[in-house]
Design a protein around this motif. Structure first.
Motif, PDB file in Angstrom:
ATOM      1  N   LYS A  34      53.552  45.946  35.935  1.00 45.57           N
ATOM      2  CA  LYS A  34      52.679  46.933  35.275  1.00 45.57           C
ATOM      3  C   LYS A  34      51.471  47.249  36.158  1.00 45.57           C
ATOM      4  N   ILE A  35      50.926  46.205  36.777  1.00 51.76           N
ATOM      5  CA  ILE A  35      49.743  46.380  37.629  1.00 51.76           C
ATOM      6  C   ILE A  35      50.109  47.210  38.869  1.00 51.76           C
ATOM      7  N   THR A  36      51.216  46.844  39.525  1.00 48.41           N
ATOM      8  CA  THR A  36      51.580  47.544  40.770  1.00 48.41           C
ATOM      9  C   THR A  36      52.108  48.962  40.468  1.00 48.41           C
ATOM     10  N   ASP A  37      52.761  49.139  39.317  1.00 50.93           N
ATOM     11  CA  ASP A  37      53.218  50.484  38.929  1.00 50.93           C
ATOM     12  C   ASP A  37      52.029  51.411  38.710  1.00 50.93           C
ATOM     13  N   ASP A  38      50.877  50.795  38.397  1.00 53.28           N
ATOM     14  CA  ASP A  38      49.636  51.532  38.166  1.00 53.28           C
ATOM     15  C   ASP A  38      48.950  51.860  39.493  1.00 53.28           C
ATOM     16  N   GLY A  39      49.568  51.473  40.607  1.00 51.91           N
ATOM     17  CA  GLY A  39      49.004  51.736  41.924  1.00 51.91           C
ATOM     18  C   GLY A  39      47.926  50.746  42.306  1.00 51.91           C
ATOM     19  N   ARG A  40      47.914  49.584  41.680  1.00 50.73           N
ATOM     20  CA  ARG A  40      46.916  48.560  41.992  1.00 50.73           C
ATOM     21  C   ARG A  40      47.630  47.378  42.654  1.00 50.73           C
ATOM     22  N   PHE A  41      47.160  46.972  43.827  1.00 52.55           N
ATOM     23  CA  PHE A  41      47.911  45.988  44.613  1.00 52.55           C
ATOM     24  C   PHE A  41      47.068  44.783  45.047  1.00 52.55           C
ATOM     25  N   LYS A  42      45.849  44.661  44.494  1.00 58.03           N
ATOM     26  CA  LYS A  42      45.019  43.496  44.813  1.00 58.03           C
ATOM     27  C   LYS A  42      44.953  42.632  43.555  1.00 58.03           C
ATOM     28  N   ILE A  43      45.690  41.524  43.602  1.00 57.23           N
ATOM     29  CA  ILE A  43      45.857  40.706  42.404  1.00 57.23           C
ATOM     30  C   ILE A  43      45.509  39.247  42.703  1.00 57.23           C
ATOM     31  N   ALA A  44      44.732  38.637  41.792  1.00 56.22           N
ATOM     32  CA  ALA A  44      44.462  37.196  41.877  1.00 56.22           C
ATOM     33  C   ALA A  44      45.149  36.519  40.695  1.00 56.22           C
ATOM     34  N   LEU A  45      45.908  35.469  40.989  1.00 55.26           N
ATOM     35  CA  LEU A  45      46.603  34.722  39.931  1.00 55.26           C
ATOM     36  C   LEU A  45      45.912  33.376  39.749  1.00 55.26           C
ATOM     37  N   GLU A  46      45.308  33.185  38.579  1.00 52.57           N
ATOM     38  CA  GLU A  46      44.583  31.947  38.287  1.00 52.57           C
ATOM     39  C   GLU A  46      45.531  30.951  37.621  1.00 52.57           C
ATOM     40  N   MET A  47      45.711  29.763  38.232  1.00 49.86           N
ATOM     41  CA  MET A  47      46.772  28.842  37.818  1.00 49.86           C
ATOM     42  C   MET A  47      46.256  27.493  37.318  1.00 49.86           C
ATOM     43  N   SER A  48      44.947  27.351  37.118  1.00 47.48           N
ATOM     44  CA  SER A  48      44.397  26.010  36.825  1.00 47.48           C
ATOM     45  C   SER A  48      45.013  25.364  35.583  1.00 47.48           C
ATOM     46  N   GLU A  49      45.432  26.157  34.599  1.00 47.32           N
ATOM     47  CA  GLU A  49      46.005  25.568  33.384  1.00 47.32           C
ATOM     48  C   GLU A  49      47.523  25.727  33.311  1.00 47.32           C
ATOM     49  N   LEU A  50      48.120  25.907  34.484  1.00 46.78           N
ATOM     50  CA  LEU A  50      49.572  26.005  34.550  1.00 46.78           C
ATOM     51  C   LEU A  50      50.163  24.591  34.681  1.00 46.78           C
ATOM     52  N   ASP A  51      51.079  24.239  33.792  1.00 48.37           N
ATOM     53  CA  ASP A  51      51.651  22.889  33.797  1.00 48.37           C
ATOM     54  C   ASP A  51      52.903  22.785  34.658  1.00 48.37           C
ATOM     55  N   PHE A  52      53.666  23.879  34.724  1.00 47.05           N
ATOM     56  CA  PHE A  52      54.994  23.803  35.338  1.00 47.05           C
ATOM     57  C   PHE A  52      55.398  25.182  35.856  1.00 47.05           C
ATOM     58  N   MET A  53      55.997  25.225  37.044  1.00 41.72           N
ATOM     59  CA  MET A  53      56.529  26.495  37.548  1.00 41.72           C
ATOM     60  C   MET A  53      57.847  26.238  38.269  1.00 41.72           C
ATOM     61  N   SER A  54      58.929  26.831  37.789  1.00 45.03           N
ATOM     62  CA  SER A  54      60.237  26.667  38.429  1.00 45.03           C
ATOM     63  C   SER A  54      60.416  27.737  39.506  1.00 45.03           C
ATOM     64  N   SER A  55      61.591  27.745  40.140  1.00 49.03           N
ATOM     65  CA  SER A  55      61.848  28.737  41.191  1.00 49.03           C
ATOM     66  C   SER A  55      61.858  30.156  40.619  1.00 49.03           C
ATOM     67  N   ALA A  56      62.060  30.291  39.308  1.00 52.28           N
ATOM     68  CA  ALA A  56      61.990  31.623  38.689  1.00 52.28           C
ATOM     69  C   ALA A  56      60.567  32.179  38.823  1.00 52.28           C
ATOM     70  N   GLY A  57      59.578  31.288  38.724  1.00 49.42           N
ATOM     71  CA  GLY A  57      58.182  31.696  38.920  1.00 49.42           C
ATOM     72  C   GLY A  57      57.904  32.018  40.384  1.00 49.42           C
ATOM     73  N   LEU A  58      58.466  31.199  41.278  1.00 45.37           N
ATOM     74  CA  LEU A  58      58.285  31.444  42.717  1.00 45.37           C
ATOM     75  C   LEU A  58      58.856  32.810  43.091  1.00 45.37           C
ATOM     76  N   ARG A  59      59.975  33.155  42.459  1.00 38.74           N
ATOM     77  CA  ARG A  59      60.620  34.441  42.705  1.00 38.74           C
ATOM     78  C   ARG A  59      59.685  35.595  42.313  1.00 38.74           C
ATOM     79  N   ALA A  60      59.011  35.459  41.170  1.00 34.73           N
ATOM     80  CA  ALA A  60      58.062  36.497  40.728  1.00 34.73           C
ATOM     81  C   ALA A  60      56.919  36.624  41.732  1.00 34.73           C
ATOM     82  N   LEU A  61      56.458  35.487  42.272  1.00 36.62           N
ATOM     83  CA  LEU A  61      55.361  35.512  43.248  1.00 36.62           C
ATOM     84  C   LEU A  61      55.790  36.209  44.540  1.00 36.62           C
ATOM     85  N   ILE A  62      56.954  35.839  45.058  1.00 38.35           N
ATOM     86  CA  ILE A  62      57.378  36.389  46.356  1.00 38.35           C
ATOM     87  C   ILE A  62      57.690  37.882  46.233  1.00 38.35           C
ATOM     88  N   ASN A  63      58.336  38.274  45.123  1.00 37.21           N
ATOM     89  CA  ASN A  63      58.658  39.696  44.936  1.00 37.21           C
ATOM     90  C   ASN A  63      57.388  40.533  44.825  1.00 37.21           C
TER      91      ASN A  63
END
Lengths: 111, 146
Positions: A34-63
């Protein structure tokens, strides 16, 4: 998983809490899209309260990083990565692909 | 030995994770070792739904856990199509951003983080994946900080 999205003048802040797995990762990918479709490409992802991330999450990050960095129009940066998740990013060889910040202020200030 | 069965759906993954955390606590694994087991199991179960069953709600995932003095064994069984790990190539984890694959990392994590991994397929019975995590490795590999 809980996602909070805040749009600033120069960048977008996404805060994610809880668990990112194959069930919840599509919601994170959709938030980024939604953010990139809006033409916005500078994104910060705050993860301090993230407990778990599988490769499905890594895939979202790399894409998303591929979309953001295209034409040098921006990038996705990662903020306050918990230790176990940092180890997973390291094993997957993701550390050189993302700028990493300790806190939101320095991440947002980078843009 | 504890056995539990879960519906082969992505929304089972959080419950499976909770179940595994209970087992890793009981096995006395440290925080990082417990995380590696939770992640390996999560990746394996996602693969079962996506590849062995090919979709959600096609069958169960049965999870059997055995704890002994040396470590923790987790057996995951499905009734889906045979999974051949030889067909999955190692992902590129060192190249440029554009060359990085978005798939294939799940199996990579399983192989890197577990001490022993065995895939078996029996016609009529489905796949059986056995994961073994040593307790000693657990104490030498600590959580890495940024």
């Amino acid at each position: 998983m809980e996602i909070t999205h805040t749009q600033y003048k120069h960048c977008d802040l996404v805060k994610v809490k809880g668990r990112i797995d194959s069930y919840t990762a599509p919601q994170l990918a959709e938030t980024f899209n939604k953010i990139t479709d809006d033409g916005r490409f500078k994104i910060a992802l705050e993860m301090s309260e993230l407990d778990f991330m599988s490769s499905a999450g890594l895939r979202a990050l790399i894409n998303t990083q591929k979309v953001c960095k295209r034409y040098n129009r921006g990038e996705l940066v990662l903020v306050a990565i918990p230790g176990n998740i940092h180890a997973a990013l390291d094993l997957a060889g993701f550390i050189p692909l993302f700028k990493i910040f300790d806190d939101v202020l320095s991440a947002v200030g980078n843009f | 030995m504890v056995t539990r069965s879960f519906p082969g759906r992505y929304d089972s993954l959080a419950q499976i994770g909770e179940f595994i955390r209970g087992i890793t606590d009981k096995a006395g694994l440290n925080n990082f070792a417990a995380y590696t087991v939770e992640m390996a199991v999560d990746e394996a179960c996602s693969n079962i739904i996506e590849h062995a069953y090919g979709a959600e709600d096609q069958g169960p995932i049965t999870c059997t856990c055995k704890v002994n003095t040396k470590g923790l064994t987790i057996i995951l069984e499905d009734r889906g199509r045979p999974f051949d790990p030889e067909l999955v190539s190692e992902p590129d984890v060192t190249g440029e951003l554009e060359d990085r694959p978005s798939h294939g990392l799940g199996l990579f994590f399983i192989r890197q983080w577990m001490d022993e991994v065995e895939f078996e397929f029996e016609s009529g019975n489905g796949n059986r994946l056995t994961l073994y995590k040593k307790r000693t490795t657990a104490s030498t590999k600590s959580t890495r900080q940024k």
